[in-house]
Motif scaffolding. Structure first.
Motif, PDB file in Angstrom:
ATOM      1  N   ALA A  63      64.666  15.892  21.488  1.00 42.48           N
ATOM      2  CA  ALA A  63      65.122  17.269  21.243  1.00 42.48           C
ATOM      3  C   ALA A  63      64.151  18.276  21.846  1.00 42.48           C
ATOM      4  N   LEU A  64      62.863  17.995  21.773  1.00 41.50           N
ATOM      5  CA  LEU A  64      61.858  18.883  22.358  1.00 41.50           C
ATOM      6  C   LEU A  64      62.038  18.969  23.869  1.00 41.50           C
ATOM      7  N   ARG A  65      62.175  17.843  24.517  1.00 36.18           N
ATOM      8  CA  ARG A  65      62.371  17.844  25.974  1.00 36.18           C
ATOM      9  C   ARG A  65      63.647  18.588  26.340  1.00 36.18           C
ATOM     10  N   ASP A  66      64.740  18.338  25.618  1.00 35.61           N
ATOM     11  CA  ASP A  66      65.998  19.024  25.904  1.00 35.61           C
ATOM     12  C   ASP A  66      65.839  20.539  25.778  1.00 35.61           C
ATOM     13  N   ALA A  67      65.129  20.980  24.742  1.00 33.85           N
ATOM     14  CA  ALA A  67      64.910  22.419  24.535  1.00 33.85           C
ATOM     15  C   ALA A  67      64.093  22.999  25.689  1.00 33.85           C
ATOM     16  N   LEU A  68      63.061  22.299  26.104  1.00 34.71           N
ATOM     17  CA  LEU A  68      62.211  22.780  27.191  1.00 34.71           C
ATOM     18  C   LEU A  68      62.989  22.875  28.502  1.00 34.71           C
ATOM     19  N   LEU A  69      63.819  21.878  28.756  1.00 36.59           N
ATOM     20  CA  LEU A  69      64.591  21.862  30.002  1.00 36.59           C
ATOM     21  C   LEU A  69      65.693  22.919  30.034  1.00 36.59           C
ATOM     22  N   SER A  70      66.040  23.472  28.888  1.00 39.44           N
ATOM     23  CA  SER A  70      67.134  24.438  28.845  1.00 39.44           C
ATOM     24  C   SER A  70      66.715  25.829  29.319  1.00 39.44           C
ATOM     25  N   HIS A  71      65.434  26.004  29.658  1.00 42.64           N
ATOM     26  CA  HIS A  71      64.938  27.299  30.122  1.00 42.64           C
ATOM     27  C   HIS A  71      64.035  27.106  31.335  1.00 42.64           C
ATOM     28  N   THR A  72      64.165  27.966  32.313  1.00 41.23           N
ATOM     29  CA  THR A  72      63.286  27.942  33.475  1.00 41.23           C
ATOM     30  C   THR A  72      61.839  28.021  32.997  1.00 41.23           C
ATOM     31  N   ASP A  73      61.000  27.129  33.477  1.00 39.92           N
ATOM     32  CA  ASP A  73      59.581  27.089  33.119  1.00 39.92           C
ATOM     33  C   ASP A  73      59.358  26.979  31.608  1.00 39.92           C
ATOM     34  N   GLY A  74      60.342  26.441  30.894  1.00 36.40           N
ATOM     35  CA  GLY A  74      60.230  26.325  29.442  1.00 36.40           C
ATOM     36  C   GLY A  74      59.025  25.505  29.009  1.00 36.40           C
ATOM     37  N   ALA A  75      58.770  24.398  29.695  1.00 33.86           N
ATOM     38  CA  ALA A  75      57.644  23.541  29.311  1.00 33.86           C
ATOM     39  C   ALA A  75      56.315  24.241  29.558  1.00 33.86           C
ATOM     40  N   ALA A  96      47.595  11.990  16.583  1.00 32.53           N
ATOM     41  CA  ALA A  96      48.702  11.154  17.067  1.00 32.53           C
ATOM     42  C   ALA A  96      49.906  12.027  17.399  1.00 32.53           C
ATOM     43  N   ALA A  97      50.220  12.981  16.516  1.00 25.53           N
ATOM     44  CA  ALA A  97      51.350  13.889  16.752  1.00 25.53           C
ATOM     45  C   ALA A  97      51.110  14.713  18.009  1.00 25.53           C
ATOM     46  N   ARG A  98      49.905  15.231  18.161  1.00 27.92           N
ATOM     47  CA  ARG A  98      49.594  16.051  19.343  1.00 27.92           C
ATOM     48  C   ARG A  98      49.673  15.228  20.627  1.00 27.92           C
ATOM     49  N   THR A  99      49.242  13.982  20.570  1.00 27.23           N
ATOM     50  CA  THR A  99      49.309  13.118  21.759  1.00 27.23           C
ATOM     51  C   THR A  99      50.749  12.973  22.233  1.00 27.23           C
ATOM     52  N   VAL A 100      51.654  12.773  21.291  1.00 32.46           N
ATOM     53  CA  VAL A 100      53.066  12.628  21.652  1.00 32.46           C
ATOM     54  C   VAL A 100      53.604  13.946  22.225  1.00 32.46           C
ATOM     55  N   VAL A 101      53.247  15.067  21.606  1.00 31.44           N
ATOM     56  CA  VAL A 101      53.703  16.368  22.114  1.00 31.44           C
ATOM     57  C   VAL A 101      53.129  16.623  23.507  1.00 31.44           C
ATOM     58  N   TYR A 102      51.847  16.276  23.715  1.00 34.70           N
ATOM     59  CA  TYR A 102      51.248  16.473  25.041  1.00 34.70           C
ATOM     60  C   TYR A 102      52.007  15.666  26.090  1.00 34.70           C
ATOM     61  N   TYR A 103      52.424  14.460  25.733  1.00 38.99           N
ATOM     62  CA  TYR A 103      53.211  13.659  26.671  1.00 38.99           C
ATOM     63  C   TYR A 103      54.502  14.389  27.040  1.00 38.99           C
ATOM     64  N   VAL A 104      55.229  14.877  26.040  1.00 41.24           N
ATOM     65  CA  VAL A 104      56.504  15.549  26.300  1.00 41.24           C
ATOM     66  C   VAL A 104      56.276  16.795  27.152  1.00 41.24           C
ATOM     67  N   LEU A 105      55.287  17.596  26.800  1.00 43.93           N
ATOM     68  CA  LEU A 105      55.007  18.809  27.575  1.00 43.93           C
ATOM     69  C   LEU A 105      54.630  18.475  29.013  1.00 43.93           C
ATOM     70  N   GLY A 106      53.719  17.528  29.188  1.00 41.38           N
ATOM     71  CA  GLY A 106      53.282  17.160  30.538  1.00 41.38           C
ATOM     72  C   GLY A 106      54.412  16.582  31.372  1.00 41.38           C
ATOM     73  N   PHE A 107      55.176  15.685  30.780  1.00 39.28           N
ATOM     74  CA  PHE A 107      56.294  15.084  31.502  1.00 39.28           C
ATOM     75  C   PHE A 107      57.281  16.160  31.938  1.00 39.28           C
ATOM     76  N   THR A 108      57.579  17.078  31.033  1.00 43.51           N
ATOM     77  CA  THR A 108      58.606  18.081  31.302  1.00 43.51           C
ATOM     78  C   THR A 108      58.105  19.153  32.267  1.00 43.51           C
ATOM     79  N   VAL A 109      56.833  19.518  32.206  1.00 39.53           N
ATOM     80  CA  VAL A 109      56.275  20.430  33.212  1.00 39.53           C
ATOM     81  C   VAL A 109      56.428  19.805  34.594  1.00 39.53           C
ATOM     82  N   ASP A 110      56.078  18.522  34.709  1.00 41.46           N
ATOM     83  CA  ASP A 110      56.217  17.815  35.984  1.00 41.46           C
ATOM     84  C   ASP A 110      57.677  17.779  36.432  1.00 41.46           C
ATOM     85  N   GLU A 111      58.563  17.469  35.512  1.00 44.12           N
ATOM     86  CA  GLU A 111      59.988  17.400  35.840  1.00 44.12           C
ATOM     87  C   GLU A 111      60.515  18.751  36.319  1.00 44.12           C
ATOM     88  N   GLN A 112      60.160  19.813  35.614  1.00 47.40           N
ATOM     89  CA  GLN A 112      60.629  21.142  36.019  1.00 47.40           C
ATOM     90  C   GLN A 112      60.022  21.563  37.356  1.00 47.40           C
TER      91      GLN A 112
END
Length: 192
Positions: A81-93, A132-148
């Motif tokens: 859901a976090l990745r989907d939300a980030l991808l729904s906006h230009t430069d969201g991540a 542990a929670a932050r590590t997972v969030v950092y993965y999602v943010l980093g992956f999605t920044v790269d994807e965008q």
């Protein structure tokens, strides 16, 4: 017309979606709203607070995700859901990442709390749950920044053919990386 904080955040989000984070300035926002830049500061203390409010707007859809099954399924559901939300906006991540680092997003804090609860259910030691929670969030943010970023480069025709977006299954790559993190968390709790 009386200006409200909601109007400011709406206009800022529209600028982000249309032009990207580089063009989201207080001057441009004031121009879009047909007010002086000083008028914006009645609604937000500074640009960081504005970006936090926009981040919360972007992350709003993640609030509907709650514990889903076991801890691993919860982590996967929240991160998807976090990745989907980030991808729904230009430069969201990129915007959410900056707001997250500055501690300006209330919804990001809620995401960390939900993921920390999942880590607790997994058996993670109390002092390691938030990391542990932050590590997972950092993965999602980093992956999605790269994807965008790749999407922007691809739309400009700047990626080589083998790196073009049409040849990359980002959903599969994201799911694989997330599974590695979840599996690693499970192994870590068994050997701790």
């Amino acid at each position: 017309m009386q200006l409200h904080k909601r109007d400011v955040v709406d206009a800022a989000t529209a600028i982000l979606d249309e032009y990207g984070i580089g063009d989201l300035t207080m001057r441009r926002l004031a121009r879009e709203l047909n007010v002086t830049p000083g008028a914006l500061y009645w609604h937000v203390a500074n640009k960081q607070e504005l970006l936090g409010a926009v981040a919360d707007r972007i992350l709003e859809p993640t609030r509907s995700v709650r514990a889903a099954g076991d801890w691993a399924e919860t982590i996967v559901a929240v991160c998807t859901a976090l990745r989907d939300a980030l991808l729904s906006h230009t430069d969201g991540a990129e915007l959410v990442s900056a707001s997250f680092a500055a501690g300006q997003s209330r919804v990001a804090t809620e995401i960390i709390e939900l993921l920390s609860a999942a880590a607790q259910e997994a058996g993670v030691a109390p002092e390691d749950r938030e990391p542990a929670a932050r590590t997972v969030v950092y993965y999602v943010l980093g992956f999605t920044v790269d994807e965008q970023s790749r999407r922007q480069w691809d739309s400009a025709g700047a990626l080589p053919g083998d790196e073009a977006m049409l040849t990359v299954d980002h959903d599969r790559r994201f799911a694989f990386g997330l599974r590695v993190l979840v599996d690693g968390l499970g192994v870590h709790t068994r050997i701790s």
